[in-house]
Design an enzyme around this catalytic site. Structure first.
Site, PDB file in Angstrom:
ATOM      1  CG  ASP A   1      -4.535   5.095  -3.401  1.00 38.57           C
ATOM      2  OD1 ASP A   1      -3.929   4.236  -2.756  1.00 38.57           O
ATOM      3  OD2 ASP A   1      -5.964   5.108  -3.218  1.00 38.57           O
TER       4      ASP A   1
ATOM      5  CG  ASP B   1      -1.922   0.975   1.435  1.00 40.49           C
ATOM      6  OD1 ASP B   1      -1.875   1.836   0.012  1.00 40.49           O
ATOM      7  OD2 ASP B   1      -2.736   1.282   2.221  1.00 40.49           O
TER       8      ASP B   1
END
Length: 416
Positions: free
Chosen positions: A279, A93
């Site tokens: 992202d 992430d």
């Protein structure tokens, strides 16, 4: 109780402080894609839920934490924690900077484990998760270990279908994770490895696009880039750093891998120079609906792209859809970042037709991967997810506060 401030004083030599002499080693970890289809949710709905957290942040000034535990499309790596180590499959992430464990596989305490007693959290509302801050040995490969690294041990792993998260975001993303010390930051995995003289604070990311042969995995490199993963020079741009908090007290782009860019479709302007975020928790590319162009203030960025492509919004999927004739007439979608231009060819602008069921689509339909961000200008006017990341090699350079991209052999591939 061991205070967070004392913990940081013991653990961290700031990456912006004195130079640290480290070897030019490279740690290469294979990433495995986990793609699942669900009757109750799909990739579009997941992206919308992830963006909704940003909307709440922009409206109420809450820290931008976006969760991955229920994602239908993620990449995981195997990481060892403890001594002796237990292997955990952690979600990669870029918008998190804390490593979390204790979900599907329970956290195993060993001789290297230390409980600080400090509470730690990620997110707000029903999707938030909580735990306790521990320090432990984190091993990426057999000979590359960060000792006394802070990790979050989950106390409420409900709904989490993986072991946890490997956060590779910048240190700013850790602000607000310690409720008792909201202004303090925690060292990231790259900072720990760097200050302990293991590697340079550099990450290279390669995601392979969806392929018919099922080989759509990736690679995560720490310390040095893998030149076999890209075919052109890496172009860099500085990440967003806010100098005047009074101007924008809650600038989400400045806490993550945020940078400035502008977007054109062919030669037509779509989005003026503005800030946004890279992202890896997002599948699509999202652009804000209310960032107006000086040259055409009657249309927003998302609407300009929709109009330029001739697409229509499909109610069943929430995506823009085009006909085959319109697809054949698509132009390049260009991202002007720093001094370089990174172009998505027509095939890269559409969703992989072989997995239309993942978005509740119909066989043979053509859906575009550009979505409406759904929020006005709030310091983050675009989000680049896998639709962009799978076409370019990405470099996260913590030492020089910059982000870079390069073409790969899949940049112009017709895999979709």
């Amino acid at each position: 109780m061991f205070s967070a401030l004392s913990l940081l004083a013991l653990l961290v030599l700031s990456i912006t402080g004195l130079p640290v002499e480290v070897p030019n080693s490279r740690i290469t970890l294979p990433m495995t894609r986990r793609l699942k289809f669900s009757n109750s949710t799909n990739l579009v709905q997941h992206d919308e839920a992830r963006v909704a957290v940003l909307r709440d942040y922009s409206t109420h000034g809450r820290r931008y934490h976006i969760n991955l535990q229920n994602s239908d499309s993620i990449y995981v790596v195997s990481v060892g924690i403890g001594n002796p180590s237990t292997n955990y499959h952690l979600i990669v992430d870029t918008s998190s900077a804390v490593t979390w464990v204790g979900a599907s596989t329970p956290y195993m305490r060993t001789s290297s484990s230390f409980n600080t007693g400090e509470p730690i959290r990620k997110g707000y509302g029903p999707d938030a998760f909580f735990g306790t801050l521990w320090t432990d040995a984190v091993t990426l490969l057999d000979d590359f270990t960060a000792t006394r690294m802070p990790i979050g041990v989950l106390s409420n792993p409900r709904g989490f279908v993986h072991d946890g998260i490997l956060g590779i975001g910048p240190v700013g993303a850790t602000h607000g994770t310690l409720p008792n010390h909201p202004r303090d930051a925690l060292p990231t995995i790259t900072e720990c490895l760097y200050t302990q003289h293991v590697i340079q604070p550099l990450i290279g990311i390669f995601f392979r696009p969806t392929a018919l042969d099922g080989n759509d995995d990736g690679q995560l490199s720490f310390g040095q880039l893998d030149p076999t993963m890209y075919i052109d020079n890496v172009g860099f741009t500085l990440i967003v750093i806010v100098l005047f908090q009074w101007y924008h007290p809650h600038p989400p782009s400045s806490h993550y891998w945020g940078f400035d860019q502008r977007i054109t479709y062919g030669a037509e302007p779509i989005l003026d120079q503005t800030a946004g975020i890279l992202d890896s928790g997002l599948t699509f590319i999202a652009i804000a609906p209310c960032v107006y162009l000086e040259s055409a203030s009657n249309k927003d960025a998302y609407d300009r792209y929709r109009t330029a492509t001739g697409a229509n919004l499909d109610a069943a999927t929430g995506l823009l859809t085009i006909t085959l004739a319109q697809y054949n007439n698509l132009l390049d979608l260009n991202f002007h970042i720093g001094e370089e231009v990174y172009s998505l060819k027509p095939n890269a602008q559409i969703w992989p037709r072989s997995i239309n069921q993942a978005v509740n689509g119909i066989d043979g339909a053509i859906y575009l991967v550009v979505k409406n961000l759904g929020i006005p200008d709030g310091g983050c006017n675009f989000l680049l997810g896998y639709a962009f990341l799978q076409r370019f090699y990405t470099v996260l350079d913590g030492r020089f506060s910059r982000i870079g991209f390069a073409k790969t052999r899949f940049t112009d591939a017709g895999t979709n």
